[in-house]
Write a protein that holds these residues in place. Structure first.
Motif, PDB file in Angstrom:
ATOM      1  N   HIS A  51       0.830  -1.213   0.000  1.00  0.00           N
ATOM      2  CA  HIS A  51       0.000   0.000   0.000  1.00  0.00           C
ATOM      3  C   HIS A  51       0.866   1.264   0.000  1.00  0.00           C
ATOM      4  O   HIS A  51       0.810   2.068   0.930  1.00  0.00           O
ATOM      5  CB  HIS A  51      -0.919  -0.006   1.226  1.00  0.00           C
ATOM      6  CG  HIS A  51      -1.757  -1.240   1.331  1.00  0.00           C
ATOM      7  ND1 HIS A  51      -2.906  -1.430   0.595  1.00  0.00           N
ATOM      8  CD2 HIS A  51      -1.585  -2.373   2.057  1.00  0.00           C
ATOM      9  CE1 HIS A  51      -3.416  -2.625   0.872  1.00  0.00           C
ATOM     10  NE2 HIS A  51      -2.639  -3.216   1.761  1.00  0.00           N
ATOM     11  N   GLU A  53       2.279   4.979  -0.747  1.00  0.00           N
ATOM     12  CA  GLU A  53       1.618   6.275  -0.920  1.00  0.00           C
ATOM     13  C   GLU A  53       2.653   7.314  -1.326  1.00  0.00           C
ATOM     14  O   GLU A  53       3.723   7.406  -0.719  1.00  0.00           O
ATOM     15  CB  GLU A  53       0.939   6.694   0.394  1.00  0.00           C
ATOM     16  CG  GLU A  53      -0.196   5.750   0.782  1.00  0.00           C
ATOM     17  CD  GLU A  53      -0.683   5.935   2.218  1.00  0.00           C
ATOM     18  OE1 GLU A  53      -1.883   6.162   2.407  1.00  0.00           O
ATOM     19  OE2 GLU A  53       0.155   5.851   3.131  1.00  0.00           O
ATOM     20  N   LYS A  57       0.636  12.163   0.518  1.00  0.00           N
ATOM     21  CA  LYS A  57      -0.580  11.324   0.590  1.00  0.00           C
ATOM     22  C   LYS A  57      -0.375  10.160   1.564  1.00  0.00           C
ATOM     23  O   LYS A  57      -1.067   9.153   1.475  1.00  0.00           O
ATOM     24  CB  LYS A  57      -0.896  10.734  -0.802  1.00  0.00           C
ATOM     25  CG  LYS A  57      -0.976  11.744  -1.920  1.00  0.00           C
ATOM     26  CD  LYS A  57      -2.385  12.272  -2.079  1.00  0.00           C
ATOM     27  CE  LYS A  57      -2.481  13.168  -3.300  1.00  0.00           C
ATOM     28  NZ  LYS A  57      -3.631  14.059  -3.267  1.00  0.00           N
ATOM     29  N   ARG A  60      -2.455   6.578   5.162  1.00  0.00           N
ATOM     30  CA  ARG A  60      -2.574   5.226   5.727  1.00  0.00           C
ATOM     31  C   ARG A  60      -1.298   4.854   6.482  1.00  0.00           C
ATOM     32  O   ARG A  60      -1.350   4.332   7.599  1.00  0.00           O
ATOM     33  CB  ARG A  60      -2.848   4.219   4.594  1.00  0.00           C
ATOM     34  CG  ARG A  60      -3.007   2.786   5.064  1.00  0.00           C
ATOM     35  CD  ARG A  60      -3.191   1.842   3.855  1.00  0.00           C
ATOM     36  NE  ARG A  60      -3.418   0.481   4.302  1.00  0.00           N
ATOM     37  CZ  ARG A  60      -2.457  -0.385   4.617  1.00  0.00           C
ATOM     38  NH1 ARG A  60      -1.189  -0.019   4.542  1.00  0.00           N
ATOM     39  NH2 ARG A  60      -2.759  -1.618   5.003  1.00  0.00           N
ATOM     40  N   SER A 119       2.798  -4.112  -5.122  1.00  0.00           N
ATOM     41  CA  SER A 119       2.061  -2.880  -4.852  1.00  0.00           C
ATOM     42  C   SER A 119       0.641  -2.998  -5.384  1.00  0.00           C
ATOM     43  O   SER A 119       0.424  -3.426  -6.517  1.00  0.00           O
ATOM     44  CB  SER A 119       2.750  -1.704  -5.533  1.00  0.00           C
ATOM     45  OG  SER A 119       1.877  -0.599  -5.571  1.00  0.00           O
ATOM     46  N   GLU A 120      -0.327  -2.631  -4.537  1.00  0.00           N
ATOM     47  CA  GLU A 120      -1.733  -2.665  -4.962  1.00  0.00           C
ATOM     48  C   GLU A 120      -2.214  -1.284  -5.401  1.00  0.00           C
ATOM     49  O   GLU A 120      -3.366  -1.116  -5.778  1.00  0.00           O
ATOM     50  CB  GLU A 120      -2.598  -3.218  -3.817  1.00  0.00           C
ATOM     51  CG  GLU A 120      -2.318  -4.696  -3.567  1.00  0.00           C
ATOM     52  CD  GLU A 120      -2.949  -5.241  -2.288  1.00  0.00           C
ATOM     53  OE1 GLU A 120      -3.923  -4.634  -1.795  1.00  0.00           O
ATOM     54  OE2 GLU A 120      -2.445  -6.271  -1.786  1.00  0.00           O
ATOM     55  N   ASN A 121      -1.346  -0.281  -5.289  1.00  0.00           N
ATOM     56  CA  ASN A 121      -1.685   1.068  -5.762  1.00  0.00           C
ATOM     57  C   ASN A 121      -1.047   1.277  -7.133  1.00  0.00           C
ATOM     58  O   ASN A 121       0.166   1.436  -7.236  1.00  0.00           O
ATOM     59  CB  ASN A 121      -1.172   2.136  -4.784  1.00  0.00           C
ATOM     60  CG  ASN A 121      -1.883   2.073  -3.445  1.00  0.00           C
ATOM     61  OD1 ASN A 121      -2.822   1.305  -3.272  1.00  0.00           O
ATOM     62  ND2 ASN A 121      -1.420   2.871  -2.509  1.00  0.00           N
ATOM     63  N   LYS A 122      -1.896   1.282  -8.160  1.00  0.00           N
ATOM     64  CA  LYS A 122      -1.373   1.356  -9.518  1.00  0.00           C
ATOM     65  C   LYS A 122      -0.530   2.617  -9.719  1.00  0.00           C
ATOM     66  O   LYS A 122      -0.921   3.707  -9.321  1.00  0.00           O
ATOM     67  CB  LYS A 122      -2.561   1.340 -10.503  1.00  0.00           C
ATOM     68  CG  LYS A 122      -2.142   0.897 -11.897  1.00  0.00           C
ATOM     69  CD  LYS A 122      -3.300   0.940 -12.864  1.00  0.00           C
ATOM     70  CE  LYS A 122      -2.913   1.105 -14.318  1.00  0.00           C
ATOM     71  NZ  LYS A 122      -1.543   1.187 -14.705  1.00  0.00           N
TER      72      LYS A 122
END
Ligand code: ZN
Length: 425
Positions: A51, A53, A57, A60, A119-122
């Motif tokens: 996750h 950032e 940002k 989280r 990574s799950e955030n493209k």
């Protein structure tokens, strides 16, 4: 990153040897306790990695950090200069106040992730290792919390946002960081391409200074002649390292013969011209722009005046308008005395194999840790994360960046020991 002794009486010798044996027991505990939390730390790191950032940002990440620190029983401040988090661990007696800083942000990139816990955030990935930095800082906070009864002074843990934007440190300071904490010293690390667990240090400048220069001329100047003249001036500064592609130069950093770990390194004293061009501005003025890397602060300060003198002595003198630096990046500057103490302290616990000096300054990278060092003396280290046998290379910002997670354990151990020593000194 960057590198004593007195004549003592018999009485003092006795006291010192007693103090060291006590410390060795603490240090043994540091190693055991790190082993005990290692699995949890790897889980945290992988969660942060999944996750990531980008700068500004880190909501989280900051939340996870703050909750973890509260769970440890630390006094926690949030929202410091953006998503910055500060943890305060107070010892019960009189001792030093020591800060440890970790950065939390990730990097925008479309390059595919190379690890299983992708990574799950493209479009965002931890290719600068800040997930590991954050995890190590949480690990050190855990170890020091477990030894709270042994702590004399105070340990501060600074979790900084927006390092990649080069604004996070400044924002935390503007947001009142040094009003809420008053450290005597500050330390931090960055993952580097050395073998996993290797700590590298260097006194004074760790990176090269990066500068952008702009010289302006009136429109009637012959553009081709002016460009040739300015290029000759700038090229005359190039020394030690030939101007080739940045990655070609970066690949030489780790070379055992000419890289930064060798006393004879080519990275000790250099000027690299990154690029230069002349263009015509909207009002017709000629603008010559050059970007360069320079290891020596005095040279950075002198170059403008030297170029100006040469322009004024040339046929372009009547068209010359101005010359100035329009931008640049600073380097961490490690306090020489604290660097030597830190190296000696960690050497005494972990051996010279693990803790090694650097002799050169790394080009192309920057680090906003310097903004803390402008207020508080401190040391910034590199911690190796590569494991060539497993094909893991920890060169920050390279597309296949990965970290051998065993370095989390080494980092927590060495720097917990260092912080304990500094807080209790
Ligand atoms: Zn970084």
């Amino acid at each position: 990153m960057k590198f004593r002794h007195t004549l003592i009486s018999l009485f003092l010798t006795t006291v010192v040897s007693f103090a060291q044996s006590t410390t060795k027991a603490h240090h043994k505990k540091v190693v055991q306790e790190t082993d005990a939390i290692y699995k949890r730390l790897v889980d945290i790191r992988r969660d942060l990695h999944r996750h990531p950032e980008v700068s500004h940002k880190e909501e989280r990440t900051a939340k996870i950090v703050a909750e973890y620190l509260k769970e440890l029983g630390l006094e926690v401040k949030t929202g410091v200069g953006g998503h910055g988090v500060v943890g305060i661990l107070k010892g019960g007696k009189k001792g030093r106040k020591i800060a440890w800083r970790a950065d939390m942000d990730a990097v925008p990139t479309e390059e595919p992730d190379v690890v299983d816990f992708k990574s799950e955030n493209k479009g965002v990935r931890h290719i600068c290792g800040h997930d590991v930095h954050t995890t190590i800082a949480l690990g050190i906070a855990t170890i020091l919390s477990k030894q709270k009864e042994e702590l004399k002074g105070t340990a501060y843990f600074i979790f900084q946002p927006a390092e990649e934007a080069y604004t996070g440190a400044k924002d935390m300071i503007k947001g009142g960081l040094f009003e809420m904490i008053k450290p005597d010293e500050i330390y931090g690390l960055h993952i580097g391409p050395e073998v996993t667990g290797t700590i590298n240090y260097k006194a004074n400048e760790l990176f090269a200074y990066k500068k952008s220069l702009k010289a302006k001329f009136r429109p009637n100047t012959n553009i081709k002649e002016l460009e040739a003249f300015m290029n000759t001036l700038m090229n005359s500064y190039i020394r030690t390292i030939e101007s080739s592609s940045p990655w070609e130069i970066i690949n030489k950093i780790g070379d055992p013969k000419i890289g930064i770990t060798n006393k004879e390194t080519i990275f000790k004293d250099y000027f690299i011209l990154e690029g230069a061009q002349l263009y015509t501005e909207d009002n017709g003025d000629r603008s010559y722009n050059a970007d360069f890397l320079e290891t020596n602060r005095k040279n950075v300060d002198n170059i403008l005046e030297q170029i100006k003198t040469k322009i004024i002595a040339s046929k372009f003198k009547d068209d010359f308008i101005s010359i100035a630096y329009t931008g640049g990046l600073l380097t961490p500057i490690n306090d020489p005395k604290l660097t030597a103490i830190a190296a000696k302290t960690m050497n005494s616990f972990y051996g010279k194999e693990r803790v090694q000096p650097l002799y050169g300054q790394v080009p192309y990278f920057s680090e906003d840790f310097i903004f803390y060092q402008q207020k508080v003396p401190g040391v910034f280290f590199f911690l190796g994360g590569s494991n060539p046998e497993k094909g893991i290379i920890s060169m920050p910002h390279s597309p296949n960046f990965a970290v051998d997670e065993s370095t989390i354990k080494y980092g927590v151990q060495c720097f917990s020991s260092l912080l304990m020593e500094r807080v209790n000194g």
